[in-house]
Design a protein around this motif. Structure first.
Motif, PDB file in Angstrom:
ATOM      1  N   UNK A   1      15.717  -3.468   7.402  1.00 34.46           N
ATOM      2  CA  UNK A   1      15.637  -5.025   6.755  1.00 34.46           C
ATOM      3  C   UNK A   1      15.094  -4.917   5.448  1.00 34.46           C
ATOM      4  N   UNK A   2      14.518  -3.837   4.802  1.00 30.91           N
ATOM      5  CA  UNK A   2      13.871  -3.995   3.725  1.00 30.91           C
ATOM      6  C   UNK A   2      14.813  -3.155   2.530  1.00 30.91           C
TER       7      UNK A   2
ATOM      8  N   UNK B   1      20.027   1.270  -2.479  1.00 34.67           N
ATOM      9  CA  UNK B   1      19.718   0.552  -1.086  1.00 34.67           C
ATOM     10  C   UNK B   1      20.192  -0.885  -1.592  1.00 34.67           C
TER      11      UNK B   1
ATOM     12  N   UNK C   1      20.211  -4.942   0.646  1.00 35.09           N
ATOM     13  CA  UNK C   1      19.815  -5.560   1.766  1.00 35.09           C
ATOM     14  C   UNK C   1      20.914  -6.574   2.645  1.00 35.09           C
TER      15      UNK C   1
ATOM     16  N   UNK D   1       7.209  -7.548  -3.111  1.00 32.34           N
ATOM     17  CA  UNK D   1       8.260  -6.843  -2.319  1.00 32.34           C
ATOM     18  C   UNK D   1       7.716  -5.426  -1.972  1.00 32.34           C
TER      19      UNK D   1
ATOM     20  N   UNK E   1       7.205   2.444  -5.500  1.00 35.95           N
ATOM     21  CA  UNK E   1       8.137   2.035  -6.860  1.00 35.95           C
ATOM     22  C   UNK E   1       7.303   1.508  -7.992  1.00 35.95           C
TER      23      UNK E   1
ATOM     24  N   UNK F   1       5.975 -12.730   3.196  1.00 33.06           N
ATOM     25  CA  UNK F   1       6.028 -11.290   3.484  1.00 33.06           C
ATOM     26  C   UNK F   1       5.205 -10.798   4.498  1.00 33.06           C
TER      27      UNK F   1
ATOM     28  N   UNK G   1       6.582 -11.891   7.790  1.00 33.91           N
ATOM     29  CA  UNK G   1       7.752 -11.201   8.121  1.00 33.91           C
ATOM     30  C   UNK G   1       7.689  -9.968   8.517  1.00 33.91           C
TER      31      UNK G   1
END
Lengths: 288, 226
Positions: A45-46, A133, A135, B17, B75, B131, B134
């Motif tokens: 999902x990510x 990647x 989604x 994210x 990241x 988030x 989720x």
């Protein structure tokens, strides 16, 4: 995949592809990549390999009513709705160093799917290499897949396991952690609900934790020589019939894959009932 | 501020994210992990970081975290050079779960590019909340060392197991207990009083009770319970 030329190759290296191979085949219509996760929410999902579909371990790979792996009909539907045909090369990868991808591999083999492969290193290696990647969840034109099998040669049931205890030509391999093997813990701390009534192991089983077959840094399999040594040192040799088990049959699929395909053992069975069946059964002996 | 019980300091920048926070000081950015990554990992067993001097492009991997439930990469929020790494966290990854905003920082980055994934908290509160929902993140008064999911288990049996665990654990060990026994809240209070351990938090989530228990010094009356 298995390193330098000097190193002996895996017995069936055709079932293993590396991340570069997958990158090179992202646009190849004859290849279907599927991510198999324990936790799809935090993984597929990510972001996933572009074009990859999701095989949800809980929903897709198990019977939703009986305690059993997915039915033939479920498998045919799963492959059909993801556009897979008999001519497709299906490449599986996933979280936990391909633990659940290996379980799906075993399921597919049980129903006779011919060209299934694992992506060495799984999700971990793909992420570490900064490969693309997305989604976006792809859709493929539905096919009508007709499975064969079941291949009972690769699956063991409780009574068969019982008859195999201390049988000279058979060896049981318990792939759980050492503390689960001795009964000190009933389930690994991260899966605390998956208990059995008693802790311990099936009498005579050898303890070779599944994760010992993996390079922790990038999730790839250890070399042929390392794997040979790992199993040989515990008396697990190709002249014997080998039965692998764990707690719920997933980690043992991983070791089954290593023994059957990377080392080429002719006769390896996965006991998917595993400890949550054996450890709860009345009058089935255990050792601690 | 608290967002769904999770601490997000007002003055920091966030890449929601990617689960990263950052603080600018003296022209460098200190970065660390936000509660989302800590929760889904189940507590870090491994943290890796690219060595000092490495140049990393925005969105590319500057390190990784791994716990019993999840592996993920960290990241870079902008084009940067790694100018410092926190050896305390590399040696003891759980520090990043327990003290995410101070001692548990991860790396220092020198920014070299203009574009950034970071935004001030005021601009991302709704994103953070979404988030957390989720990923079904639960934040507690303390990050647990051990989790006990005891669904369908009678309270007395849970407490007996908890006592055994506390007995053999070092002082300050924090345990997250989940129970669906309707008497759990009362029983847990009693257990705390009897054993002298601390019940740091009780939270109800539908039919489930979450408890955060901390072992106090010199307490081991465990086996009298249950």
């Amino acid at each position: 995949m298995s390193g330098t030329l000097k190193e002996p190759a895996y017995a069936h290296s055709e079932v293993l592809v590396d991340t570069q191979w997958v990158s090179d085949h992202l646009q190849d219509g004859s290849v279907r990549v599927a991510e198999v996760d324990y936790d799809p929410l935090a993984n597929y999902g990510t972001g996933h390999v572009p074009g990859a579909v999701l095989f949800d371990w809980k929903k897709d790979m198990n019977d939703q009513l009986n305690r059993d792996i997915l039915s033939r009909q479920q498998l045919e539907d799963l492959l059909g709705r993801n556009g897979i045909t008999k001519d497709t090369t299906t490449v599986l990868y996933g979280d936990f160093n391909n633990w659940f991808a290996a379980y799906a591999f075993w399921d597919l083999k049980y129903y006779g799917v011919k060209d299934v492969r694992l992506m060495n290193g799984g999700r971990k290696k793909w992420l570490l290499e900064d490969r693309p990647l997305t989604k976006d969840v792809p859709t493929y034109q539905r096919t009508s897949y007709v499975a064969s099998g079941p291949e009972e040669r690769i699956r063991a049931y409780k009574d068969y396991v019982s008859a195999s205890i201390r049988s000279s030509g058979r060896v049981l391999v318990d792939v759980r952690g050492p503390k689960e093997f001795t009964g000190e813990v009933l389930a690994p701390p991260e899966y605390p609900t998956e208990h059995a009534q008693r802790g311990g192991h099936i009498p005579g089983a050898q303890n070779i934790p599944w994760a010992q077959a993996v390079n922790d840094a990038d999730g790839t399999f250890k070399t042929r020589a390392q794997l040979d040594e790992l199993y040989k040192s515990k008396g697990v040799t190709p002249d014997k019939e080998v039965i692998t088990y764990c707690r719920i049959g997933e980690r043992s699929s991983f070791s089954w894959f290593v023994l059957r395909y990377l080392l080429g053992f002719p006769d390896v069975k996965n006991y998917d009932g595993s400890w949550t069946e054996w450890g709860n059964s009345v009058r089935y002996p255990i050792e601690k | 501020m608290k967002i769904l019980d999770c601490e997000y300091p007002d003055e920091l920048l966030y890449a929601v994210e990617d689960g990263i926070w950052a603080r600018e000081s003296d022209g460098e950015f200190v970065v660390g992990v936000a509660p989302t990554l800590g929760w889904i990992s189940g507590g870090f067993t491994s943290v890796t970081l690219k060595p000092v001097g490495t140049k990393v492009a925005r969105g590319k991997t500057m390190g990784s975290i791994e716990g019993p439930r999840h592996f993920d990469v960290l990241r870079a929020p902008f084009d940067c050079t790694v100018v410092g790494t926190n050896s305390a966290v590399l040696n003891s990854p759980r520090l990043a779960n327990k003290r995410p905003y101070d001692e548990g920082w991860l790396a220092k980055l020198k920014r070299t590019g203009r574009e950034t994934s970071l935004v001030p908290l005021v601009e991302c509160v709704a994103d953070v909340r979404a988030r957390l929902q989720e990923l079904r993140v639960h934040c507690f008064a303390a990050f647990p060392d051990v989790e006990m999911y005891e669904i369908g288990v009678e309270c007395a049996a849970v407490l007996s197991k908890l006592s055994e665990l506390i007995d053999v654990s070092p002082t300050e060990t924090t345990v997250h207990v989940v129970s669906d026994d309707p008497t759990a809240a009362i029983e847990m209070e009693r257990w705390q009083m009897r054993t002298g351990n601390s019940l740091l938090e009780t939270k109800r989530d539908g039919a489930l009770f979450h408890f955060i228990v901390k072992k106090r010094e010199g307490t081991s009356f465990g086996h009298q319970d249950g």
